[in-house]
Write an enzyme that holds these catalytic residues in place. Structure first.
Site, PDB file in Angstrom:
ATOM      1  CD  GLU A 126      24.480  10.990  -7.837  1.00 58.39           C
ATOM      2  OE1 GLU A 126      23.588  10.639  -8.563  1.00 58.39           O
ATOM      3  OE2 GLU A 126      25.651  10.344  -8.117  1.00 58.39           O
ATOM      4  CG  HIS A 245      16.537   7.218 -10.991  1.00 58.67           C
ATOM      5  ND1 HIS A 245      15.922   8.111 -10.610  1.00 58.67           N
ATOM      6  CD2 HIS A 245      17.975   7.579 -10.966  1.00 58.67           C
ATOM      7  CE1 HIS A 245      16.762   9.359 -10.321  1.00 58.67           C
ATOM      8  NE2 HIS A 245      18.295   8.591 -10.549  1.00 58.67           N
ATOM      9  NE  ARG A 291      19.864   6.078  -7.544  1.00 59.77           N
ATOM     10  CZ  ARG A 291      20.638   6.228  -8.631  1.00 59.77           C
ATOM     11  NH1 ARG A 291      20.926   4.974  -9.253  1.00 59.77           N
ATOM     12  NH2 ARG A 291      21.222   7.200  -9.089  1.00 59.77           N
ATOM     13  CG  HIS A 349      18.573   4.041 -13.051  1.00 56.60           C
ATOM     14  ND1 HIS A 349      18.524   4.957 -14.172  1.00 56.60           N
ATOM     15  CD2 HIS A 349      19.434   4.423 -12.353  1.00 56.60           C
ATOM     16  CE1 HIS A 349      19.525   5.786 -14.091  1.00 56.60           C
ATOM     17  NE2 HIS A 349      20.010   5.563 -12.893  1.00 56.60           N
ATOM     18  NE  ARG A 384      23.647   2.352  -9.683  1.00 56.96           N
ATOM     19  CZ  ARG A 384      23.586   3.515 -10.831  1.00 56.96           C
ATOM     20  NH1 ARG A 384      24.333   3.947 -11.689  1.00 56.96           N
ATOM     21  NH2 ARG A 384      22.373   4.150 -10.815  1.00 56.96           N
TER      22      ARG A 384
END
Ligand SMILES: Cc1cc2nc3c(=O)[nH]c(=O)nc-3n(C[C@H](O)[C@H](O)[C@H](O)COP(=O)(O)OP(=O)(O)OC[C@H]3O[C@@H](n4cnc5c(N)ncnc54)[C@H](O)[C@@H]3O)c2cc1C
Length: 531
Positions: A126, A245, A291, A349, A384
């Site tokens: 990811e 997100h 992100r 998110h 995160r």
């Protein structure tokens, strides 16, 4: 009219209850309950367990350095980079170090993690992970499979009593110690208030996404548990850091379905309506950048009217087999991802902030513990790292259970009656005008891009809505929103999930976590509003 009388707890009366009360039936709450067995535990959940929880919606999986060539140190290093200078290294050290053991626990509870041809755990890559390290189930089914296994395990565990459809409203604090919770049944619409007491209370109520107009979170994720803890005097941390997100599917749904990051990990690109790959000039890793950077890139395209789209047409060969969840969302909206672009928008998110806890999940209030997304342990810093949140939920749930087991005497008593009380009702209230106004304000001024003027306007609106509050549940929600606004206004820089156009740089002075109580936050509001 709703009664305000506090009724005795009806379903299974017990006096001098010596069980642990867990508020929340997502991964954090259920894992903690299972790990506490055979100690007596009462789990309250706003919705039937397995529903109304972000955990069941997780698509990618759990980060754990179990793949060939990966190490705990690399996992720690990636998390520290993503967290943008304020990750607590002791906390991520503990979390990454215990990842393999917690995956093993989940296997024991029956989670069917994907295996490779040699029978080893299969791992995916990811964004912002330097190695393939996401342990997954059937591509994008991790959350559903994990929760199905845990719900089944909980139902079979005689020491766990589950109260489904019970919405906690207020912590009971006696002699300075948290000793229980006041809750309303029927998904919060019940007329009676129930008082549920225990030796310890564990908050595991998840995130805050529904404070925003566009979110990937279930309705129950509205920050109520965090507000409740704040109102009881608990310390909060890092409340300004909200993760958006980048790629919620933009088809006007509330909550917005998610197009997992793994799609970009598999080579899907981001384009605007002119077909330009707008992330290329914005970050060296383009679509696989952090992100927050990708979210801002997409936000700018959407705001400029060019739109943003995921192009999976050449990267994903068998979409239905590889990403069945996303495929289902797309086809239901008339999008065929093998041929069509998928419209995307950033959505609230994940919340890096929450109830401050120490390294074993203990809050600042005696008798009160917290795990999962409602906490701020310091593991995520300002941003995160993807798939670290399910890991945090299980690691801290287990740490709390271990600590409490060492402190407590005796197991569930012989007359203990487990079982569940369920409801078909669902938490509503999202259409209340004050909730609608709150969500609009949060998205407009405390979203992907923030500035002082907008945030002051948001704080004024929040204070007005708080004055007009129509319920205790709204008091909790608006308290969390207020804390986000205050902490965001107070931080005069940009870092991780907090980006201010009026202070776009990171500042050395601010390379620290925010730790605050509600009283402290209230005290600085007049200064903040003056600007
Ligand atoms: C679409 C989506 C995809 C994601 N994908 C991933 C991923 O692949 N990997 C990853 O690591 N993370 C992922 N995340 C984040 C992750 O799912 C969450 O951080 C994690 O599941 C939080 O677990 P939790 O147990 O703390 O909260 P939840 O699972 O949200 O559970 C909270 C529980 O508390 C209950 N509750 C709430 N308020 C009350 C109240 N007042 N009274 C009683 N009960 C209450 C809820 O009903 C629920 O039972 C994703 C999140 C979303 C939304």
């Amino acid at each position: 009219m709703a009664s305000t009388a506090i009724a005795a707890f009806v379903p299974k009366p017990r006096t001098g209850s010596d069980d642990v009360v867990i508020i929340g039936g997502g991964l954090a709450g259920l894992f903690c309950a299972l790990k506490l067995a055979p100690k007596a535990v009462t789990v309250l959940a706003a919705a039937p367990i397995g529903r109304g929880a972000s955990s069941a919606w997780a698509q990618a999986g759990i980060a754990a350095a179990v793949g060939a060539g990966d190490t705990t140190d690399k996992h720690i290093a990636d998390t520290i980079i993503a967290g943008d200078g304020i990750v607590d290294e002791a906390v991520i050290g503990a979390m990454a170090g215990e990842a393999a053991d917690r995956i093993h626990d989940l296997l024991e509870y029956g989670v069917p993690f994907d295996r490779d041809l040699e029978g080893k755990l299969a791992v995916s890559r990811e964004a912002a992970h330097s190695e393939s390290r996401i342990v997954r189930v059937k591509g994008d089914m991790a959350g559903r499979a994990i929760m199905a296994a845990l719900v089944a395990a909980v139902r079979k565990t005689p020491s766990i009593r589950v109260l489904e459809g019970y919405v906690a409203e207020e912590l009971i604090v006696e002699d300075g110690r948290v000793s229980g919770v006041v809750a309303r049944d029927k998904a919060g619409s019940g007329e009676e208030l129930h008082r549920i007491t225990g030796t310890h209370v564990v908050m595991a109520t998840g995130g805050i996404g529904h404070l925003y107009e566009v979110t990937t979170n279930p309705t129950e994720a509205r920050g109520g548990g965090i507000g409740m803890a704040a109102r009881a005097g608990a310390r909060l941390a890092d409340m300004e850091f909200v993760q958006f997100h980048p790629t919620a599917i933009h088809i006007g749904k509330d909550p917005a379905p998610l197009a997992t990051e793994a799609l970009r990990g598999h080579g899907a690109t981001l384009v605007n309506s002119a077909g330009e790959r707008f992330m290329l000039p914005l970050h060296p890793d383009a679509e696989l950048g952090p992100r927050d950077v990708v979210a801002r890139g997409i936000f700018a395209e959407v705001k400029a009217g060019r739109g943003a789209f995921l192009d999976c047409r050449t990267a994903i060969h068998d979409f239905e087999a590889e990403f069945p969840t996303v495929y289902g969302y797309c086809t239901a909206a008339g999008i065929n991802p093998a041929k069509d672009l998928i419209p995307v928008i950033p959505a609230a998110h994940y919340f890096m902030g929450g109830i401050w806890t120490d390294i074993v999940g203990r809050s600042s209030l005696p008798g009160f513990w917290a795990c999962g997304e409602c906490t701020s342990t310091g593991a995520h810093g300002a941003n995160r790292l993807a798939s670290n949140s399910l890991l945090e939920a299980v690691v801290f749930a287990a740490r709390i259970a271990e600590t409490l087991k060492a402190e407590m005497r005796g197991d569930a008593p012989a007359d203990w009656q487990a079982g569940s009380v369920t409801t078909d009702e669902h938490m509503t209230e999202n259409d209340h005008p004050n909730m609608v106004a709150l969500r609009q304000t949060m998205s407009a001024h405390l979203g992907v891009l923030r500035d002082g003027e907008g945030m002051r306007e948001a704080l004024r609106t929040i204070l007005k809505l708080a004055n007009e509050s129509h319920s205790v549940r709204f008091d909790n929600v608006i308290t969390t929103a207020k804390l986000i606004a205050v902490c965001a206004l107070n931080r005069l820089e940009s870092r991780g999930g907090h980006f201010r156009t009026d202070y776009p740089q990171e500042m050395p002075y601010w390379k620290r976590r925010t730790i605050v109580t509600l009283d402290q936050a209230n005290a600085i509001i007049p200064d903040l509003l003056e600007g």
